[in-house]
Design a protein around this motif. Sequence first.
Motif, PDB file in Angstrom:
ATOM      1  N   HIS A 187       0.939  -1.303  -0.023  1.00 43.37           N
ATOM      2  CA  HIS A 187      -0.071  -0.119   0.136  1.00 43.37           C
ATOM      3  C   HIS A 187       0.955   1.354   0.091  1.00 43.37           C
ATOM      4  O   HIS A 187       0.529   2.196  -0.577  1.00 43.37           O
ATOM      5  N   GLU A 219     -11.087   2.157   2.618  1.00 43.19           N
ATOM      6  CA  GLU A 219      -9.898   1.129   3.313  1.00 43.19           C
ATOM      7  C   GLU A 219     -10.303   0.239   4.355  1.00 43.19           C
ATOM      8  O   GLU A 219     -10.721   0.784   5.197  1.00 43.19           O
ATOM      9  N   GLU A 226      -9.763  -2.288   7.042  1.00 39.99           N
ATOM     10  CA  GLU A 226      -8.748  -2.225   8.192  1.00 39.99           C
ATOM     11  C   GLU A 226      -9.183  -3.077   9.241  1.00 39.99           C
ATOM     12  O   GLU A 226     -10.409  -3.035   9.810  1.00 39.99           O
ATOM     13  N   GLN A 253      -9.842  -4.876  -2.990  1.00 39.25           N
ATOM     14  CA  GLN A 253      -9.077  -5.170  -1.923  1.00 39.25           C
ATOM     15  C   GLN A 253      -8.982  -6.710  -1.623  1.00 39.25           C
ATOM     16  O   GLN A 253     -10.055  -7.073  -1.267  1.00 39.25           O
ATOM     17  N   THR A 280      -4.201  -0.403   5.730  1.00 39.74           N
ATOM     18  CA  THR A 280      -5.053  -0.996   4.724  1.00 39.74           C
ATOM     19  C   THR A 280      -3.969  -1.712   3.765  1.00 39.74           C
ATOM     20  O   THR A 280      -2.912  -1.137   3.632  1.00 39.74           O
ATOM     21  N   VAL A 296      -6.566   0.476  -2.817  1.00 38.71           N
ATOM     22  CA  VAL A 296      -7.524   1.663  -2.578  1.00 38.71           C
ATOM     23  C   VAL A 296      -7.487   2.457  -4.048  1.00 38.71           C
ATOM     24  O   VAL A 296      -6.855   2.054  -4.858  1.00 38.71           O
TER      25      VAL A 296
END
Length: 284
Positions: A83, A124, A126, A209, A243, A247
């Motif tokens: 990332h 994102e 997480e 993702q 993350t 994105v």
Amino acid sequence: MKLCRFGAPGAEKPGLVDADGKIRDLSAHVADIGPDVLDPESLAKLAAIDPGSLPVVEGNPRYGSCVTGTRQFVAIGLNYADHAAESNLPIPEEPVVFQKWVSCIQGPNDPVTIPKDSKKTDWEVELGIVIGSRASYVSESSALDYVAGYCVINDVSERHWQTERGATWDKGKGFPTFGPIGPWMVTADEVGDPQQLSMWLDVNGKRVQDGSTSTMIFGVAEIVSYLSQFMTLEPGDIITTGTPPGVGLGQKPEPWYLKAGDVVELGIEKLGRQRQDFVAWQPA
């Protein structure tokens, strides 16, 4: 245990999600899922309750944020090397720390408002850490003892405010509705190793993702210990831990961002899933 809060905004009740996925009402035992029930002793008392003795919550109630009473919503940036690469930033030597305002916290499936005049609202997925005991100057070896549990967080971000409006990231991270948390907090004993959880996020049904907490640069124990060296973490505080790649900022060949009408779905192994409709800003 899976602990949750359910009901209308501002009128949530405490709940426990049983083995069949049904919400059981905990109101007869605790007033809410807040700082006073997150320490090990209090969690043990809740764990001793037979879920079958609790009333079943009928229908499909709204989930609120899985924890209330949060004083600090701390975030870690660039915590996955790939990332950092897609963001064109170096891999950090120490955790990158910023704040999300607690006023952005909301339920996991509530609509997210795209800020006024925003053109770079991003997603994102997480891993969230919920602090259970007061932590100050704790060692990495003991840090997990201070964690009550874990949850899913969408660290919604406005990249223009984050990176183009001065030196601090915080301004792009805490817009109203930018902190969906839940649907439940899973206690640390049930999660096991927090560094072995798969995670994913879809935009309008497209998988963007697909990662794992195993690729974090700084793991949960190191993050909790590190933060405790310069701030006191209190029960109910939430830490969102970074993350994996995928994105909007990192999309190829060109970045693309969220717009009104988009639907974001995300989840983490053992911790459940979220769904948010992104809507246009409207004057109050």
